[in-house]
Scaffold this motif. Structure first.
Motif, PDB file in Angstrom:
ATOM      1  N   VAL A   1       6.896  -7.276  -1.002  1.00  0.00           N
ATOM      2  CA  VAL A   1       6.941  -5.750  -1.336  1.00  0.00           C
ATOM      3  C   VAL A   1       5.799  -5.147  -1.077  1.00  0.00           C
ATOM      4  CG1 VAL A   1       9.108  -5.829  -2.400  1.00  0.00           C
ATOM      5  CG2 VAL A   1       7.038  -6.414  -3.773  1.00  0.00           C
ATOM      6  N   ARG A   2       5.009  -5.165   0.153  1.00  0.00           N
ATOM      7  CA  ARG A   2       3.772  -4.680   0.189  1.00  0.00           C
ATOM      8  C   ARG A   2       3.838  -3.039  -0.221  1.00  0.00           C
ATOM      9  NH1 ARG A   2      -0.271  -7.979   0.298  1.00  0.00           N
ATOM     10  NH2 ARG A   2       0.162  -9.811   2.006  1.00  0.00           N
ATOM     11  N   ILE A   3       4.971  -2.641   0.116  1.00  0.00           N
ATOM     12  CA  ILE A   3       5.025  -1.288   0.206  1.00  0.00           C
ATOM     13  C   ILE A   3       4.716  -0.773  -1.174  1.00  0.00           C
ATOM     14  CG2 ILE A   3       7.298  -0.598  -0.384  1.00  0.00           C
ATOM     15  CD1 ILE A   3       5.375   0.893   2.521  1.00  0.00           C
ATOM     16  N   ILE A   4       4.961  -1.381  -2.224  1.00  0.00           N
ATOM     17  CA  ILE A   4       4.888  -0.774  -3.676  1.00  0.00           C
ATOM     18  C   ILE A   4       3.403  -1.165  -4.378  1.00  0.00           C
ATOM     19  CG2 ILE A   4       7.184  -0.375  -4.130  1.00  0.00           C
ATOM     20  CD1 ILE A   4       7.374  -2.971  -5.737  1.00  0.00           C
ATOM     21  N   GLU A   5       2.753  -2.048  -3.455  1.00  0.00           N
ATOM     22  CA  GLU A   5       1.334  -2.612  -4.107  1.00  0.00           C
ATOM     23  C   GLU A   5       0.654  -1.527  -4.811  1.00  0.00           C
ATOM     24  OE1 GLU A   5      -0.190  -4.819  -0.970  1.00  0.00           O
ATOM     25  OE2 GLU A   5       0.498  -6.942  -1.762  1.00  0.00           O
ATOM     26  N   PRO A   6       0.344  -0.474  -3.863  1.00  0.00           N
ATOM     27  CA  PRO A   6      -0.631   0.454  -4.640  1.00  0.00           C
ATOM     28  C   PRO A   6       0.001   0.930  -5.887  1.00  0.00           C
ATOM     29  CG  PRO A   6      -0.072   0.966  -2.146  1.00  0.00           C
ATOM     30  CD  PRO A   6       0.681  -0.209  -2.610  1.00  0.00           C
ATOM     31  N   LEU A   7       1.400   1.045  -5.777  1.00  0.00           N
ATOM     32  CA  LEU A   7       1.897   1.770  -7.170  1.00  0.00           C
ATOM     33  C   LEU A   7       1.610   0.689  -8.443  1.00  0.00           C
ATOM     34  CD1 LEU A   7       3.647   4.023  -7.966  1.00  0.00           C
ATOM     35  CD2 LEU A   7       5.550   2.381  -7.860  1.00  0.00           C
ATOM     36  N   PHE A   8       1.736  -0.509  -8.215  1.00  0.00           N
ATOM     37  CA  PHE A   8       1.231  -1.408  -9.261  1.00  0.00           C
ATOM     38  C   PHE A   8      -0.170  -1.191  -9.818  1.00  0.00           C
ATOM     39  CE2 PHE A   8       4.634  -4.378  -8.005  1.00  0.00           C
ATOM     40  CZ  PHE A   8       5.211  -4.430  -9.055  1.00  0.00           C
ATOM     41  N   VAL A   9      -0.937  -0.669  -8.752  1.00  0.00           N
ATOM     42  CA  VAL A   9      -2.346  -0.494  -9.040  1.00  0.00           C
ATOM     43  C   VAL A   9      -2.417   0.655 -10.146  1.00  0.00           C
ATOM     44  CG1 VAL A   9      -4.703  -0.091  -8.461  1.00  0.00           C
ATOM     45  CG2 VAL A   9      -3.210  -1.934  -7.106  1.00  0.00           C
ATOM     46  N   PHE A  10      -1.772   1.837  -9.427  1.00  0.00           N
ATOM     47  CA  PHE A  10      -2.178   3.099 -10.192  1.00  0.00           C
ATOM     48  C   PHE A  10      -1.284   2.900 -11.455  1.00  0.00           C
ATOM     49  CE2 PHE A  10      -1.850   4.602  -5.842  1.00  0.00           C
ATOM     50  CZ  PHE A  10      -2.823   4.892  -5.634  1.00  0.00           C
TER      51      PHE A  10
ATOM     52  N   SER B   1      -2.522  -6.204   0.597  1.00  0.00           N
ATOM     53  CA  SER B   1      -2.517  -6.003   2.211  1.00  0.00           C
ATOM     54  C   SER B   1      -3.700  -5.047   2.334  1.00  0.00           C
ATOM     55  CB  SER B   1      -1.393  -5.959   2.896  1.00  0.00           C
ATOM     56  OG  SER B   1      -1.144  -4.368   2.448  1.00  0.00           O
ATOM     57  N   GLN B   2      -4.169  -5.131   3.584  1.00  0.00           N
ATOM     58  CA  GLN B   2      -5.418  -3.955   4.057  1.00  0.00           C
ATOM     59  C   GLN B   2      -4.871  -2.672   4.002  1.00  0.00           C
ATOM     60  OE1 GLN B   2      -8.371  -4.769   4.969  1.00  0.00           O
ATOM     61  NE2 GLN B   2      -8.582  -2.421   5.330  1.00  0.00           N
ATOM     62  N   LYS B   3      -3.581  -2.600   4.105  1.00  0.00           N
ATOM     63  CA  LYS B   3      -3.096  -0.947   4.028  1.00  0.00           C
ATOM     64  C   LYS B   3      -2.983  -0.636   2.860  1.00  0.00           C
ATOM     65  CE  LYS B   3      -0.703  -0.864   8.534  1.00  0.00           C
ATOM     66  NZ  LYS B   3       0.317  -1.620   9.374  1.00  0.00           N
ATOM     67  N   SER B   4      -2.734  -1.421   1.770  1.00  0.00           N
ATOM     68  CA  SER B   4      -2.371  -1.087   0.611  1.00  0.00           C
ATOM     69  C   SER B   4      -4.022  -0.821   0.153  1.00  0.00           C
ATOM     70  CB  SER B   4      -1.911  -2.343  -0.195  1.00  0.00           C
ATOM     71  OG  SER B   4      -0.581  -2.474   0.109  1.00  0.00           O
ATOM     72  N   ARG B   5      -4.968  -1.582   0.261  1.00  0.00           N
ATOM     73  CA  ARG B   5      -6.134  -1.311  -0.132  1.00  0.00           C
ATOM     74  C   ARG B   5      -6.224   0.200   0.523  1.00  0.00           C
ATOM     75  NH1 ARG B   5      -9.085  -6.293   2.033  1.00  0.00           N
ATOM     76  NH2 ARG B   5      -7.219  -7.278   1.608  1.00  0.00           N
ATOM     77  N   THR B   6      -6.252   0.432   1.562  1.00  0.00           N
ATOM     78  CA  THR B   6      -6.620   1.683   1.913  1.00  0.00           C
ATOM     79  C   THR B   6      -5.592   2.730   1.392  1.00  0.00           C
ATOM     80  OG1 THR B   6      -6.751   0.718   4.147  1.00  0.00           O
ATOM     81  CG2 THR B   6      -6.655   2.997   4.027  1.00  0.00           C
TER      82      THR B   6
END
Lengths: 154, 949
Positions: free
Chosen positions: B296-305, B342-347
């Motif tokens: 579920v790469r798409i929600i990776e950034p959400l976890f960070v926030f 992932s790279q995209k999530s990082r960005t």
């Protein structure tokens, strides 16, 4: 322990070491106690095995190289004076004026001597040249990732 | 643009000024006339709306959307303001953005005040502490340069704790003294506790202001991290002091018992250490969660926030230091999260954090400006204001100098006088102080209004005056600026080596110093934390490799973008070549190739395209178009997915263009070769195994292509060619590499060849020779598949891939050789076919007979003349067979075996591939003539070492 060490160390000896290395009295006694605690043979000298017994050093990728630095001329024993002389390279550089007052010779912790010491870490065969192989050997030990980056440099 | 911006501001102000939603300009006047506090009236009017004319087509639903609408408009306004400020480059270099924003806030506040007679907006402490501050701190913590931070942690802690305490007490006591002396007016009803409270909240350096101002100044990293780190870590001190004093003020100073002071100290420890722990717990949690987000790469950034924010809220929940918590959560989690996602999530994380932080900062400063325009806050006392300004400045300077004096006794790199000046001057106060002072209870703290006014002045003074002047000051003092340069890998390696050396010396000396503990931590991190928090794949994969992958892909794409065949030898020898070679995980390379479809897996059939008669122009046009005017012709399912990000159009196109170009090139080569080798090929085809064999050898030749090009002195080959007019020269260069390797087997690290081979590196191919004949795809033979390699096609099992690739390479190499006289080829081929097994000695070219590698050019010439085609082919075969013996796994390591091979080559040929044995030598001979023309026997110059990898 500290008191015992200091008793074993004669005052004039401390003075000489102080002059040569620039360590303070308390530093010298403290390092002497360290020295004696490393000296398992209790013969006043340290061998390579004594160093290798330090657990942290065993896992240090450059540990061997550092140990070598304590045995400058291929000997296999180092006494306290030699021990201190090597460690003195790691004292911070002092102001120039102060050093000149202390002695005419260049102190061990001068920039030049530090560089020379660092150079020797790389110069494995002590021919006063760092060959490509020597450089690689040292750097490749740094660790896996760094190793790859070394290749990256080619 | 400017009028537009102004209009926007006015409109926003109008909308903002009107809480009940009549946003039309006309409504503004009406609103001004009306009683502003008309909640009931609003209800009524709303009712009218609904009952009035039955069903209404359009309804005015302001009350419904009001809150989000206003927020959105504010955000829009803030962003638009930023755009405006950056219109003038010259202006922004002089005036910091924060100043402009405060000024804008003042203007806006004025507009709102005029419009509604009462300030409707101010920086609400709840809004500030719960939303605006965390976004900034989160960004700061997450992207904090950890190494730098911890290297200077001692200094940072000292300034943050001791410095802040010093400032707070001194300011408080001195203000009280000033009050006693009558400098401060009697209207300011405050005693010692009030002043101490005020001193506590005004003394803390503010992270928001420091960030805003220092980011534009670009001072060196060490100085920045000390000031900024201090501003973050002093939060604990501020929070505790603030709370302690508030409770003291509430109970009254006379009721304070001695125990309470100790409680204060205990509270400080709990607040700071507790906050840090909370942050670290969340950091571990975050690292652990991102370990499992692969699907579920798409929600990776959400976890960070979420987790970083939760760290803040949780600390706030237990009234611990929220800023500390968030900072340490960010610092702690960064390494693991960055590796996991992932790279995209990082960005995404990066951009979103920066966006939020930037907008939060903008809003804070605008609101600070607006808050200042409020009659209720204008409780001015010149004595208080001027005393505060002087005291905070003086005590800051004194504190910094004193602490630096102490610190410099321990620091290896002492803080210079210039640094101290900048640090003193950089003690900016900001929104935190303002929010804290607004939070004061006016009932208990009688002088709240005076304090608020003073705080505003202090904040404005520090942010605007000091912010404005710090840049010239830094320039004038010639403070070392940040170089903004990434350390080279070389530097990094040596730094790392020094770390190890220092650790070792600390261990020997029995000193448990900084390096000792850092080393301990690194061990712990390596042995436990990384295993727990890092994805397995990541754990083994290095960042370097990832970076390398990226670089390579970019290189490849850019090469293609430049027209496809501008590959120069310089490009071929990308620095990445070596690193690729050095990467030991061969399987990864294979996977990578497969996944990213370098387009090398050609169907074998394609090779058999019969070049028909065609118009050259047609061909050229087609290929130019195919290369440059390319539109993805593949149909992608454009389904919408919430969970997966579809490939971007651009990316897709790049990929296809890339594949296509590679493909085209392959074909070009193939077709050229085909002409000459038609018969051979058909022969081979019949012997299916041979085809495979042929494939095996090629990569090596490919390698040689790459390696040779940058190294070889260009003149010599040319000369050779000219002299001998030997068609085979270029072709044979590749082969020679094998032989050469034998000569210098030591120099090549083991992992190198393997990686090279598996990763044939499309960009490594030379452009098609000018003479090369191109096929028009539509004119190809019937059976040939369409020339475009689909994505699916690339997902072949590695062996296939390799074969195909090899094949293409082989054809590639043969391209350059002009067609040999048919006689030369045919007899040999037929002979080969006939013989099948061992070949008579007569077949070995004269050159090889000589045996010694040192005898050269003349033989080369001869042999090449006689059997240009054969030699090569047989050579290939032989190599192949050897490889076959090696087996699947070792196939990748093939080049490794070359050393063993070589000895055999010189004296008696290895038994299994008899025909090749004799010829094998030729390649090396060729090489000699090519590379080091006159003294072929001599070993290569050492300089060649690296490239040979």
């Amino acid at each position: 322990m500290g008191s015992r060490a200091s008793t074993l160390l004669r005052e004039e000896e401390i003075e000489e070491i102080k002059k040569e290395t620039g360590f303070s009295h308390s530093q010298i006694t403290r390092l002497y106690s360290r020295f004696t605690s490393l000296d398992k043979g209790e013969n006043g000298t340290l061998s390579r095995e004594d160093f290798q017994r330090i657990p942290e050093l065993a896992i240090n990728p450059l540990g061997d190289r550092i140990i070598n630095a304590f045995f400058p001329d291929g000997e296999d024993q180092v006494n306290f004076r030699g021990f201190m002389r090597t460690l003195a390279h790691f004292r911070p550089v002092e102001d120039n004026e102060k050093n000149k007052n202390l002695s005419n010779t260049e102190p061990l912790n001068s920039r030049t001597n530090k560089l020379h010491f660092a150079f020797q870490l790389y110069d494995l065969d002590r021919d006063d040249k760092i060959s490509r192989d020597e450089l690689l050997q040292v750097l490749e030990k740094v660790d896996v990732e760094q190793k790859m980056s070394i290749r990256f440099l080619h | 643009m400017l009028p537009l911006g102004l209009a926007l501001l006015l409109l926003t102000a109008a909308a903002a000024a009107d809480p009940r939603g009549t946003a039309a300009p006309a409504a503004l006047a009406r609103l001004a006339a009306e009683d502003p506090a008309g909640g009931a009236a609003h209800e009524e009017r709303g009712g009218e709306h609904h009952h009035g004319g039955g069903y209404r087509v359009v309804q005015w639903e302001w009350s419904y959307v009001q809150t989000p609408y206003i927020i959105a408009v504010w955000l829009l306004l803030a962003s638009a303001a930023k755009i405006l400020f950056h219109f003038s480059q010259r202006f922004t270099t002089v005036v910091p953005e924060s100043c402009m924003l405060i000024l804008l806030g003042l203007v806006l506040g004025g507009v709102v005040l005029i419009a509604s007679k009462k300030q409707l907006y101010q920086l609400e402490p709840a809004l500030f502490f719960l939303f605006l501050l965390p976004t900034i701190v989160g960004d700061a913590g997450y992207f904090m340069p950890a190494r730098l931070f911890f290297d200077n942690l001692g200094a940072i802690l000292m300034y943050a704790v001791v410095g802040t305490l010093w400032n707070a007490f001194c300011t408080g006591f001195c203000l009280y003294a000033a009050k006693l002396l009558g400098v401060i007016d009697g209207r300011v009803q405050a005693d010692l506790m009030d002043f101490l409270l005020f001193g506590a909240l005004i003394s803390a350096v503010d992270p928001v202001a420091v960030l805003a101002v220092f980011e534009e100044v670009h001072i060196n990293e060490m100085l920045f991290i000390i000031v900024f780190g201090e501003s973050l870590l002093n939060d604990a001190v501020t929070v505790v002091l603030y709370k302690v004093y508030i409770s003291f003020v509430e109970v009254g100073p006379e009721n304070v018992q001695t125990a309470d002071y100790f409680k204060g100290v205990a509270s400080f420890l709990i607040v700071s250490i507790g906050g840090t722990l909370v942050g670290l717990v969340f950091a571990v949690l975050l690292g652990f969660i991102t370990r499992f987000t692969k699907k579920v790469r798409i929600i990776e950034p959400l976890f960070v926030f979420l987790l970083v924010y939760l760290a803040y809220l949780t600390a706030e929940l237990f009234s611990l230091s929220a800023i500390l918590s968030m900072t340490f959560c960010g610092i702690g989690a960064n390494k693991y999260v960055e590796a996991n996602i992932s790279q995209k999530s990082r960005t995404t994380v990066k951009y979103t954090m920066k966006t939020l932080a930037s907008i939060a900062e903008t809003i804070i400063f605008i609101f600070l400006g607006i808050s200042a325009v409020d009659k209720s806050k204008w409780a001015w006392d010149t004595g208080l204001v001027s005393c505060t300004l002087v005291f905070i400045f003086v005590f800051r300077a004194v504190g910094v100098v004193g602490q630096t004096w102490v610190l410099n006794r321990f620091r290896l790199v002492p803080l210079e006088k210039i640094d101290q000046v900048v640090m003193s001057y950089g003690g900016l106060r900001g929104a935190v102080a303002f929010a804290l002072v607004v939070l004061l209870d006016a009932e208990k703290v009688k002088a709240k209004d005076y304090f608020v006014a003073t705080t505003i002045v202090v904040v404005f003074f520090t942010v605007m005056f000091q912010g404005l002047t710090i840049k010239p000051l830094v320039k004038w003092l010639k403070v070392p600026r940040s170089t903004n340069r990434k350390p080279t890998i070389n530097e990094e390696i040596h730094e790392r080596a020094f770390d190890h050396i220092l650790t070792a010396v600390e261990d020997i000396a029995g000193l448990q110093g900084y390096h000792h503990w850092r080393d301990k931590w690194e061990q712990f991190d390596k042995n436990y934390l990384s295993k727990l928090l890092l994805r397995k794949s990541v754990y083994r994969k290095s960042e370097l490799w990832e970076a390398y992958q990226k670089i390579n892909i970019r290189d490849a794409i850019s090469v293609i973008d430049q027209g496809g065949n501008v590959l120069t030898s310089a490009r071929l020898s990308l620095p990445s070549m070596a690193s690729r070679a050095s990467f030991p995980e061969v399987t990864n390379v294979t996977n990578y190739l497969r996944e990213n479809g370098s387009g090398v897996c050609l169907d074998l059939q394609v090779i058999d395209n019969v070049p028909g008669a065609k118009v050259e122009e047609d061909t050229e046009t087609h290929h130019v178009l195919a290369g440059n005017l390319y539109k993805p012709r593949r149909r992608y399912q454009s389904h919408y997915s919430r969970h997966f990000m579809p490939l971007g159009e651009q990316e897709r196109q790049d990929r296809e263009v890339f594949q296509r170009n590679m493909r085209r090139r392959m074909e070009t080569f193939k077709s050229t070769r085909y002409k000459r080798h038609k018969k051979e090929r058909s022969l081979k085809k019949r012997r299916g195994s041979d085809v495979k064999e042929e494939g095996g050898d090629k990569p090596r030749r490919n390698v040689s292509w790459q390696d040779k090009d940058p190294v070889v002195v260009p003149v010599e080959p040319e000369v050779d060619k000219a002299e001998h007019s030997d068609p085979e020269k270029e072709e044979d260069v590749g082969i020679t590499f094998v032989a050469r390797k034998a000569e210098t087997p030591k120099q090549r690290p083991k992992s190198v060849p393997a990686a090279l081979e598996v990763c044939p590196s499309p960009p490594a191919e030379p452009g098609p020779p000018p003479g090369g004949d191109n096929h028009l795809p539509w004119k190809g033979s019937v059976g040939s598949p369409p020339p475009c390699v689909s994505l699916e096609a690339t997902k072949i099992i590695p062996v296939d891939l390799q074969q195909a690739w090899n094949q293409s390479i082989s054809s590639l190499e043969s391209v350059s050789s002009p067609p040999a006289p048919p006689e030369a080829v045919h007899p040999r081929v037929s002979a080969l076919f006939r013989l099948g097994g061992p070949r008579p000695a007569s077949y070995t070219p004269p050159g090889s007979v000589a045996g010694s590698t040192t005898s050269i050019a003349a033989q080369v010439l001869q042999s090449s003349f006689c059997f240009p085609e054969k030699k090569k082919k047989t050579n290939l075969e032989e190599d192949d067979e050897e490889e076959e013996m090696g087996g699947g796994a070792s196939q990748e390591m093939r080049p490794l075996m070359s050393p063993s091979k070589i000895p055999g080559a010189l004296p008696p040929p290895p038994p299994p591939p008899p025909p090749g044995s004799g010829r094998r030598r030729n390649p090396c001979v060729y090489l000699r003539s090519l590379v080091a023309a006159p003294p072929p026997g001599s070993t290569e110059p050492p300089s060649r070492g690296p490239t040979q990898l």
